[in-house]
Motif scaffolding. Structure first.
Motif, PDB file in Angstrom:
ATOM      1  N   GLU A 243     -98.879 -35.438   7.962  1.00 33.16           N
ATOM      2  CA  GLU A 243     -97.586 -35.327   8.279  1.00 33.16           C
ATOM      3  C   GLU A 243     -96.702 -36.084   7.280  1.00 33.16           C
ATOM      4  O   GLU A 243     -96.970 -37.128   6.553  1.00 33.16           O
TER       5      GLU A 243
ATOM      6  N   CYS B 241    -103.296 -36.816   9.110  1.00 40.80           N
ATOM      7  CA  CYS B 241    -102.803 -36.881  10.514  1.00 40.80           C
ATOM      8  C   CYS B 241    -104.052 -35.857  11.215  1.00 40.80           C
ATOM      9  O   CYS B 241    -104.560 -35.053  10.630  1.00 40.80           O
TER      10      CYS B 241
ATOM     11  N   CYS C 254    -103.706 -34.972  14.916  1.00 43.88           N
ATOM     12  CA  CYS C 254    -103.029 -34.738  15.972  1.00 43.88           C
ATOM     13  C   CYS C 254    -103.068 -33.389  16.499  1.00 43.88           C
ATOM     14  O   CYS C 254    -103.441 -32.584  15.817  1.00 43.88           O
TER      15      CYS C 254
ATOM     16  N   ILE D 253    -101.287 -30.957  16.838  1.00 42.11           N
ATOM     17  CA  ILE D 253    -100.303 -29.746  16.031  1.00 42.11           C
ATOM     18  C   ILE D 253    -101.418 -29.127  15.376  1.00 42.11           C
ATOM     19  O   ILE D 253    -101.173 -27.648  15.422  1.00 42.11           O
TER      20      ILE D 253
ATOM     21  N   TYR E 124     -92.568 -35.643  10.765  1.00 42.33           N
ATOM     22  CA  TYR E 124     -92.482 -36.607  11.716  1.00 42.33           C
ATOM     23  C   TYR E 124     -91.596 -36.065  12.788  1.00 42.33           C
ATOM     24  O   TYR E 124     -91.731 -36.253  14.274  1.00 42.33           O
TER      25      TYR E 124
ATOM     26  N   TRP F 168     -93.099 -33.494  15.261  1.00 43.83           N
ATOM     27  CA  TRP F 168     -93.948 -34.586  16.284  1.00 43.83           C
ATOM     28  C   TRP F 168     -93.350 -34.736  17.313  1.00 43.83           C
ATOM     29  O   TRP F 168     -93.413 -34.865  18.462  1.00 43.83           O
TER      30      TRP F 168
END
Length: 58
Positions: A18, A33, A35, A37, A43, A46
């Motif tokens: 990220e 990261c 996450c 995604i 960011y 996100w």
């Protein structure tokens, strides 16, 4: 005899990067990261998908 319900499993998060824009003379900040995604993103991307949180960068 009842039907068996099998939960749908999401794939495990994939490690990616990220990037966060630095302020002033700072350069772009890159962080590892994991996450949902699942691929490199900013960011801002996100926040667009998940909204702001207690981890908001100021």
């Amino acid at each position: 005899m009842g039907a068996t319900i099998t939960p749908i499993r999401r794939p495990a998060p994939v490690a990616h990067v990220e990037t966060i824009e630095g302020s002033g003379d700072s350069r772009t900040i890159s962080v590892r990261c994991w996450c949902p995604i699942g691929h490199d993103h900013t960011y801002a991307e996100w926040v667009a998908l998940f909204g702001r949180s207690q981890y908001d960068v100021r």
